[in-house]
Design a protein around this motif. Structure first.
Motif, mmCIF file in Angstrom:
data_model
loop_
_atom_site.group_PDB
_atom_site.id
_atom_site.type_symbol
_atom_site.label_atom_id
_atom_site.label_comp_id
_atom_site.label_asym_id
_atom_site.label_seq_id
_atom_site.Cartn_x
_atom_site.Cartn_y
_atom_site.Cartn_z
ATOM 1 N N GLN A 94 112.267 -66.559 -5.740
ATOM 2 C CA GLN A 94 111.330 -66.880 -4.667
ATOM 3 C C GLN A 94 111.582 -68.291 -4.127
ATOM 4 O OE1 GLN A 94 109.609 -64.604 -3.332
ATOM 5 N NE2 GLN A 94 107.455 -65.061 -3.058
ATOM 6 N N SER A 95 111.885 -69.235 -5.013
ATOM 7 C CA SER A 95 112.195 -70.597 -4.571
ATOM 8 C C SER A 95 113.470 -70.619 -3.740
ATOM 9 C CB SER A 95 112.341 -71.517 -5.779
ATOM 10 O OG SER A 95 111.141 -71.606 -6.507
ATOM 11 N N SER A 98 112.804 -69.196 -0.294
ATOM 12 C CA SER A 98 112.143 -70.180 0.558
ATOM 13 C C SER A 98 113.166 -71.130 1.163
ATOM 14 C CB SER A 98 111.105 -70.968 -0.254
ATOM 15 O OG SER A 98 110.059 -70.131 -0.686
ATOM 16 N N THR A 101 115.091 -69.437 3.859
ATOM 17 C CA THR A 101 114.276 -69.358 5.066
ATOM 18 C C THR A 101 114.383 -70.639 5.882
ATOM 19 O OG1 THR A 101 112.710 -67.853 3.982
ATOM 20 C CG2 THR A 101 111.923 -69.018 5.937
ATOM 21 N N THR A 148 105.446 -76.872 -0.418
ATOM 22 C CA THR A 148 106.627 -77.177 0.384
ATOM 23 C C THR A 148 107.141 -78.587 0.130
ATOM 24 O OG1 THR A 148 105.847 -75.658 2.081
ATOM 25 C CG2 THR A 148 107.521 -77.232 2.740
ATOM 26 N N LEU A 206 105.755 -71.232 3.641
ATOM 27 C CA LEU A 206 106.503 -71.507 2.416
ATOM 28 C C LEU A 206 105.578 -71.715 1.222
ATOM 29 C CD1 LEU A 206 109.290 -73.896 3.757
ATOM 30 C CD2 LEU A 206 109.428 -71.442 3.345
ATOM 31 N N LEU A 209 104.671 -68.412 -0.106
ATOM 32 C CA LEU A 209 105.770 -67.803 -0.862
ATOM 33 C C LEU A 209 105.893 -68.415 -2.243
ATOM 34 C CD1 LEU A 209 108.667 -67.547 1.760
ATOM 35 C CD2 LEU A 209 107.430 -65.656 0.722
#
Length: 219
Positions: A94-95, A98, A101, A148, A206, A209
């Motif tokens: 997941q990190s 991000s 993205t 973030t 973010l 997420l």
């Protein structure tokens, strides 16, 4: 579900065949999921794989995942009953997603397409090192503390002290040099501060997420 706030799973399409011996899972959420069969089973990619996902799979840090990745825009078919298939959001994946993205949306804002951008080997190296750097965020504590700003610090986008930041700088210097040599108009700059600014503008997305990292959705 165990732990944390409820995730919106309305974008997960899950269907089974008439006799219930296989399950199709399509991911139209913003999260990366791990599909975890309860026992060894065939897991087949269903349909095409978006270019960003292809780059992500080629660039993410290697390691034992304990399942099959199901990124946004992808789908799989698992040869098991639905009750034998679990889904989990992995903190490292997941990190890294991000970070991917941020890289993709920063490139898009600079009128670049990520698949085209990483044809420059320097940028390919930068994407890889930045995904590796993003794994450090998982050491910051519980998922509820991920945000973030922590991601930006892990990537070194404001301090320039990480391999990720150094690789981005090297890649951008080469990109600008090539434009001059080819007598093209200078392309919009993709400095580390540009990536930091884009991450800041995406903070709400973010943060959502990152806070989902490590939360399990059982059968």
């Amino acid at each position: 579900m165990t732990g944390g706030a409820l995730r919106d799973i309305s974008g997960l399409a899950m269907c089974t065949d008439e006799i219930g011996t296989s399950v199709f899972i399509g991911n139209d959420t913003k999260d990366v999921w791990l599909v975890q069969p309860a026992r060894p089973a065939t897991v087949l990619q269903h349909g095409g794989v978006p270019a960003m996902v292809q780059i992500f799979r080629a660039s993410r840090s290697p390691g034992v995942l304990g399942g099959t990745t199901l990124e946004p825009g992808t789908a799989v078919t698992v040869a098991l009953r639905p009750a034998e298939v679990g889904l989990v959001i992995d903190s490292v994946l997941q990190s890294q997603w991000s970070t991917m993205t941020v890289v993709d949306q920063t490139a898009t804002a600079a009128r670049e397409q990520l698949p085209e951008l990483i044809r420059n080997e320097r940028y390919k190296n930068a994407v890889t090192s930045c995904l590796e750097a993003s794994t450090r965020i998982v050491d910051y504590g519980a998922a509820a503390r991920y945000d973030t700003q922590t991601l930006i610090q892990s990537l070194g986008l404001t301090t320039g002290t990480t391999r990720c930041a150094a690789d981005l700088t090297i890649a951008e210097n080469e990109r600008q040099t090539l434009a001059r040599l080819q007598k093209r108009l200078p392309p919009p700059e993709l400095k580390t501060s540009t990536f930091a600014q884009k991450a800041g503008s995406l903070s709400s997305e973010l943060d959502d997420l990152l806070k989902a990292a490590g939360r399990l959705f059982p059968h």
